[in-house]
Write an enzyme that holds these catalytic residues in place. Structure first.
Site, PDB file in Angstrom:
ATOM      1  N   HIS A  24      -2.784 -18.965  19.869  1.00  0.00           N
ATOM      2  CA  HIS A  24      -3.923 -18.942  20.699  1.00  0.00           C
ATOM      3  C   HIS A  24      -4.120 -18.897  22.093  1.00  0.00           C
ATOM      4  CE1 HIS A  24      -8.057 -19.488  21.834  1.00  0.00           C
ATOM      5  NE2 HIS A  24      -8.151 -19.456  21.150  1.00  0.00           N
TER       6      HIS A  24
ATOM      7  N   GLU B  96      -5.227 -13.836  21.888  1.00  0.00           N
ATOM      8  CA  GLU B  96      -3.985 -14.756  20.607  1.00  0.00           C
ATOM      9  C   GLU B  96      -3.949 -13.665  19.571  1.00  0.00           C
ATOM     10  OE1 GLU B  96      -7.221 -16.322  19.394  1.00  0.00           O
ATOM     11  OE2 GLU B  96      -8.371 -16.075  21.315  1.00  0.00           O
TER      12      GLU B  96
HETATM   13  O1  LIG Z   1     -13.235 -24.717  20.201  1.00  0.00           O
HETATM   14  P1  LIG Z   1     -12.533 -24.216  19.452  1.00  0.00           P
HETATM   15  O2  LIG Z   1     -11.654 -24.366  18.384  1.00  0.00           O
HETATM   16  O3  LIG Z   1     -10.534 -24.022  21.136  1.00  0.00           O
HETATM   17  O4  LIG Z   1     -12.356 -22.811  19.720  1.00  0.00           O
HETATM   18  C1  LIG Z   1     -11.798 -21.915  20.377  1.00  0.00           C
HETATM   19  C2  LIG Z   1     -12.465 -20.161  19.816  1.00  0.00           C
HETATM   20  O5  LIG Z   1     -10.905 -20.086  19.441  1.00  0.00           O
HETATM   21  C3  LIG Z   1     -11.241 -17.854  18.917  1.00  0.00           C
HETATM   22  O6  LIG Z   1     -10.035 -18.087  18.273  1.00  0.00           O
HETATM   23  C4  LIG Z   1     -12.225 -18.373  18.001  1.00  0.00           C
HETATM   24  O7  LIG Z   1     -12.334 -16.589  17.449  1.00  0.00           O
HETATM   25  C5  LIG Z   1     -13.036 -18.574  18.564  1.00  0.00           C
HETATM   26  O8  LIG Z   1     -14.251 -18.778  17.475  1.00  0.00           O
HETATM   27  C6  LIG Z   1     -13.709 -20.258  19.520  1.00  0.00           C
HETATM   28  O9  LIG Z   1     -14.864 -20.225  19.574  1.00  0.00           O
END
Ligand SMILES: O=P(O)(O)OC[C@H]1O[C@@H](O)[C@H](O)[C@@H](O)[C@@H]1O
Length: 319
Positions: free
Chosen positions: A189, A295
């Site tokens: 991510h 990501e």
């Molecule tokens: O707030 P988190 O759990 O770190 O996620 C952030 C984002 O991560 C992304 O990978 C998702 O596709 C989104 O839907 C999400 O909002």
């Protein structure tokens, strides 16, 4: 199926040559940092094995990390490169993964630093070939009891972070060490730091199908480069295949190029104004202008691992 990575090798040395500039590594109970002789650096938090800093030789930060990110293990880090495993998002309809928290437990678990291996340049006048690989481990024996109860499979994961003067690679190998098959998803991510989101284009996704998570999970097809003009949350399965780079340009110049290995999907995420405002750990609120998440992962459908099988996937980011 893949072999497990070798145990980390000792630092290289060349008898007979004058002392070479060294890769500098430091680690304590919470983080590991490395600096190449040419000045590039990386810092990895053991919590989540989250890369929280990657700088070029001039000291410019390449990753975006929120000013309000928790680095004390109380919450997944908002920024850097959190690791998503064994579920992407939530999966209420998937029996085995339905109880897991959003994006799984890997980003909220304390990983073990397994060691380092480095290659030093053999020329003191050209130290630019030096590189450092840092390995981190997590397994069903080291995750906390709560995660074990939510996802009772026997696994081991090795995450390798490799810094070179050209870029940063992060790769994961997940092995099913148990007697039961399991299904999982994995994602790197990555929050890339950019100067101005309105000048960003992402290429390499042309003609690719994607799921638009901000438009009722409709399946759409990308025409041309991706630009960001509002909340964006899309899961692409790039038509061109993993080795074709996903390129982030800013004002027409390449800011980043991401090449994937065995990770078929790319999530493009930017929270934009309202969503950023609603996240307590997102600061400054205008920070969405300075980041784009590209990501690399395998998150459309599930990867099934039979006992003894392994899933390996990696990305290399250059600039
Ligand atoms: O707030 P988190 O759990 O770190 O996620 C952030 C984002 O991560 C992304 O990978 C998702 O596709 C989104 O839907 C999400 O909002």
């Amino acid at each position: 199926m893949v072999d497990r990575p070798n145990k980390p090798a000792a630092l290289a040395s060349t008898p007979g040559l004058p002392p070479q500039p060294q890769v500098n590594i430091s680690h304590d109970n919470s983080r590991v940092s490395a600096v190449l002789p040419t000045g590039e650096s990386v810092e990895v938090l053991l919590f989540g094995a989250t890369v929280i800093s990657w700088k070029d030789r001039a000291g410019n930060e390449k990753l975006w990390v929120s000013d309000a990110a928790k680095l004390d293990g109380s919450k997944a880090v908002r920024g850097g490169i959190p690791l998503v495993f064994p579920v992407f998002g939530t999966a209420p309809d998937h029996a085995a993964a339905s109880k897991l928290p959003q994006h799984g437990f890997a980003r909220n678990s304390k990983w073990e630093f397994l060691g380092k291996s480095s290659s030093e340049s053999t020329s003191s006048t050209s130290p630019s070939d030096a590189s450092i690989k840092l390995d981190f481990g997590l397994s069903s024996t080291t995750v906390d009891e709560k995660s074990k109860a939510l996802w009772p499979y026997i696994f081991s994961a090795i995450y390798s972070v490799t810094l070179t003067s050209d870029g940063l690679s992060t790769g994961i190998v997940i092995t099913n060490d148990g007697k039961e098959p399991f299904e999982c998803q994995v994602l790197l991510h990555t929050y890339l730091r950019i100067k101005d989101i309105t000048k960003v284009e992402v290429t390499g996704l042309e003609d690719s199908e994607y799921i638009d998570k901000v438009d009722g999970a409709k399946t759409k097809s990308q025409s041309g480069a991706v630009t960001i003009t509002g909340e964006t949350d899309r899961v692409y399965t790039p038509a061109k295949g993993p080795s074709s780079p996903i390129v982030v340009t800013e004002g027409g110049s390449t800011a980043f190029s991401v090449v994937r290995d065995n990770l078929k999907d790319i999530v493009v995420w930017n929270p934009w104004t309202e969503k950023a405002a609603g996240m307590g750990d997102f600061e400054p609120k205008e920070g969405f202008k300075n980041m784009i998440c590209i990501e690399a992962g395998s998150v459309q459908g599930w990867t099934a691992l039979e006992p003894g099988d392994a899933l390996d996937g990696a990305q290399t980011i250059s600039y």
